[in-house]
Design a protein around this motif. Structure first.
Motif, PDB file in Angstrom:
ATOM      1  N   ALA A 140     -10.151   7.552 -13.566  1.00 24.21           N
ATOM      2  CA  ALA A 140      -9.512   8.464 -14.512  1.00 24.21           C
ATOM      3  C   ALA A 140     -10.503   8.863 -15.598  1.00 24.21           C
ATOM      4  CB  ALA A 140      -8.296   7.804 -15.141  1.00 24.21           C
ATOM      5  N   SER A 141     -10.397  10.097 -16.047  1.00 23.13           N
ATOM      6  CA  SER A 141     -11.254  10.567 -17.137  1.00 23.13           C
ATOM      7  C   SER A 141     -10.475  11.542 -18.014  1.00 23.13           C
ATOM      8  CB  SER A 141     -12.515  11.233 -16.584  1.00 23.13           C
ATOM      9  OG  SER A 141     -12.167  12.355 -15.791  1.00 23.13           O
ATOM     10  N   GLY A 142     -10.908  11.638 -19.255  1.00 27.84           N
ATOM     11  CA  GLY A 142     -10.312  12.604 -20.162  1.00 27.84           C
ATOM     12  C   GLY A 142      -8.991  12.199 -20.781  1.00 27.84           C
ATOM     13  N   ILE A 143      -8.594  10.927 -20.582  1.00 25.61           N
ATOM     14  CA  ILE A 143      -7.301  10.476 -21.131  1.00 25.61           C
ATOM     15  C   ILE A 143      -7.490  10.026 -22.574  1.00 25.61           C
ATOM     16  CG2 ILE A 143      -5.467   8.755 -20.963  1.00 25.61           C
ATOM     17  CD1 ILE A 143      -5.827   8.819 -17.935  1.00 25.61           C
ATOM     18  N   PHE A 144      -6.656  10.566 -23.457  1.00 26.91           N
ATOM     19  CA  PHE A 144      -6.715  10.221 -24.875  1.00 26.91           C
ATOM     20  C   PHE A 144      -5.870   8.992 -25.135  1.00 26.91           C
ATOM     21  CE2 PHE A 144      -7.361  10.842 -29.275  1.00 26.91           C
ATOM     22  CZ  PHE A 144      -6.175  10.541 -29.914  1.00 26.91           C
ATOM     23  N   GLY A 145      -6.431   8.050 -25.877  1.00 26.48           N
ATOM     24  CA  GLY A 145      -5.675   6.864 -26.229  1.00 26.48           C
ATOM     25  C   GLY A 145      -5.880   5.724 -25.251  1.00 26.48           C
ATOM     26  N   LYS A 146      -5.337   4.582 -25.640  1.00 28.83           N
ATOM     27  CA  LYS A 146      -5.488   3.403 -24.812  1.00 28.83           C
ATOM     28  C   LYS A 146      -4.621   3.500 -23.568  1.00 28.83           C
ATOM     29  CE  LYS A 146      -4.753  -1.596 -24.794  1.00 28.83           C
ATOM     30  NZ  LYS A 146      -4.275  -2.773 -25.564  1.00 28.83           N
ATOM     31  N   ILE A 147      -5.196   3.144 -22.427  1.00 30.50           N
ATOM     32  CA  ILE A 147      -4.421   3.085 -21.190  1.00 30.50           C
ATOM     33  C   ILE A 147      -3.719   1.739 -21.135  1.00 30.50           C
ATOM     34  CG2 ILE A 147      -4.541   3.006 -18.682  1.00 30.50           C
ATOM     35  CD1 ILE A 147      -6.793   5.025 -18.804  1.00 30.50           C
ATOM     36  N   ILE A 148      -2.410   1.765 -21.001  1.00 25.17           N
ATOM     37  CA  ILE A 148      -1.623   0.531 -21.010  1.00 25.17           C
ATOM     38  C   ILE A 148      -1.193   0.111 -19.613  1.00 25.17           C
ATOM     39  CG2 ILE A 148      -0.823   0.883 -23.369  1.00 25.17           C
ATOM     40  CD1 ILE A 148       1.825   1.901 -22.205  1.00 25.17           C
ATOM     41  N   GLY A 149      -1.397   0.974 -18.643  1.00 25.57           N
ATOM     42  CA  GLY A 149      -1.028   0.617 -17.277  1.00 25.57           C
ATOM     43  C   GLY A 149      -1.598   1.612 -16.285  1.00 25.57           C
ATOM     44  N   MET A 150      -1.846   1.125 -15.078  1.00 21.85           N
ATOM     45  CA  MET A 150      -2.295   1.984 -13.991  1.00 21.85           C
ATOM     46  C   MET A 150      -1.576   1.547 -12.725  1.00 21.85           C
ATOM     47  SD  MET A 150      -6.380   2.479 -14.764  1.00 21.85           S
ATOM     48  CE  MET A 150      -6.477   4.084 -13.935  1.00 21.85           C
ATOM     49  N   GLY A 151      -1.423   2.460 -11.806  1.00 25.86           N
ATOM     50  CA  GLY A 151      -0.670   2.090 -10.616  1.00 25.86           C
ATOM     51  C   GLY A 151      -0.865   3.037  -9.463  1.00 25.86           C
ATOM     52  N   TRP A 152      -0.155   2.724  -8.390  1.00 26.99           N
ATOM     53  CA  TRP A 152      -0.177   3.531  -7.169  1.00 26.99           C
ATOM     54  C   TRP A 152       1.251   3.784  -6.707  1.00 26.99           C
ATOM     55  CZ3 TRP A 152      -4.603   5.507  -5.168  1.00 26.99           C
ATOM     56  CH2 TRP A 152      -5.808   4.964  -5.617  1.00 26.99           C
ATOM     57  N   TYR A 153       1.519   5.034  -6.419  1.00 25.56           N
ATOM     58  CA  TYR A 153       2.758   5.445  -5.774  1.00 25.56           C
ATOM     59  C   TYR A 153       2.391   5.977  -4.395  1.00 25.56           C
ATOM     60  CZ  TYR A 153       5.547   5.332 -10.100  1.00 25.56           C
ATOM     61  OH  TYR A 153       6.222   4.945 -11.223  1.00 25.56           O
ATOM     62  N   ARG A 154       3.400   6.118  -3.541  1.00 21.38           N
ATOM     63  CA  ARG A 154       3.176   6.769  -2.257  1.00 21.38           C
ATOM     64  C   ARG A 154       4.388   7.609  -1.884  1.00 21.38           C
ATOM     65  NH1 ARG A 154       3.285   1.547   1.903  1.00 21.38           N
ATOM     66  NH2 ARG A 154       5.570   1.323   2.022  1.00 21.38           N
ATOM     67  N   GLN A 155       4.140   8.601  -1.057  1.00 26.95           N
ATOM     68  CA  GLN A 155       5.210   9.442  -0.554  1.00 26.95           C
ATOM     69  C   GLN A 155       5.072   9.564   0.954  1.00 26.95           C
ATOM     70  OE1 GLN A 155       5.682  13.266  -2.453  1.00 26.95           O
ATOM     71  NE2 GLN A 155       7.799  13.421  -1.739  1.00 26.95           N
ATOM     72  N   SER A 206      -0.934   6.289 -20.756  1.00 27.43           N
ATOM     73  CA  SER A 206      -1.293   6.032 -22.145  1.00 27.43           C
ATOM     74  C   SER A 206      -0.062   6.406 -22.969  1.00 27.43           C
ATOM     75  CB  SER A 206      -2.541   6.813 -22.550  1.00 27.43           C
ATOM     76  OG  SER A 206      -2.338   8.192 -22.402  1.00 27.43           O
ATOM     77  N   TRP A 207      -0.080   7.522 -23.633  1.00 29.98           N
ATOM     78  CA  TRP A 207       1.125   7.987 -24.329  1.00 29.98           C
ATOM     79  C   TRP A 207       2.009   8.798 -23.400  1.00 29.98           C
ATOM     80  CZ3 TRP A 207       2.105  13.247 -25.268  1.00 29.98           C
ATOM     81  CH2 TRP A 207       1.039  14.099 -24.924  1.00 29.98           C
ATOM     82  N   LYS A 208       1.471   9.120 -22.231  1.00 29.23           N
ATOM     83  CA  LYS A 208       2.239   9.757 -21.169  1.00 29.23           C
ATOM     84  C   LYS A 208       1.645   9.297 -19.835  1.00 29.23           C
ATOM     85  CE  LYS A 208       1.451  13.973 -19.887  1.00 29.23           C
ATOM     86  NZ  LYS A 208       1.349  15.458 -19.829  1.00 29.23           N
ATOM     87  N   GLU A 209       2.324   9.616 -18.755  1.00 29.88           N
ATOM     88  CA  GLU A 209       1.842   9.206 -17.444  1.00 29.88           C
ATOM     89  C   GLU A 209       1.092  10.360 -16.784  1.00 29.88           C
ATOM     90  OE1 GLU A 209       4.797   8.055 -14.422  1.00 29.88           O
ATOM     91  OE2 GLU A 209       3.560   6.274 -14.083  1.00 29.88           O
TER      92      GLU A 209
END
Length: 114
Positions: A24-39, A99-102
């Protein structure tokens, strides 16, 4: 500009392994979580695995003991090690970062042949 770039998808035989990575790049603020979804084809998007900045992890029941999520939030990277893959794991896999949004990546295709 926020970007999440996934890599590592592809075609694998049942019982095989793949490792997905996301930067990930360009995200403002602290990242509080990361994950994986699938469809999966013709189905709704579902949460596969998630990890918080404190290291707490969450997995969907069908991938427990087969998938392992890891992340380096300082470097804004997250990986998903997938083992003993099954045809029902076939899906487009999406990386997320919160961060402040997903934020979402564009997805990478994983196809498991029987």
């Amino acid at each position: 500009q926020v970007q999440l770039v996934e890599s590592g998808g592809g075609l694998v035989q049942s019982g095989g392994s793949l490792r997905l990575s996301c930067v990930a790049s360009g995200i403002f603020g602290k990242i509080i979580g990361m994950g994986w979804y699938r469809q999966p084809p013709g189905k709704q998007r579902e949460l596969v695995a998630h990890i918080t900045s404190e290291g707490s992890t969450q997995y969907m029941d069908s991938v427990k003991d087969r998938f392992l999520i890891s992340a380096d939030m300082a470097r804004t990277t997250v990986s998903l090690q997938m083992s003993n893959l099954k045809p029902e794991d076939t899906a487009v896999y999406y990386c997320t970062a919160t961060s402040w949004k997903e934020y979402w990546g564009q997805g990478t295709q994983v196809t498991v042949s029987s």
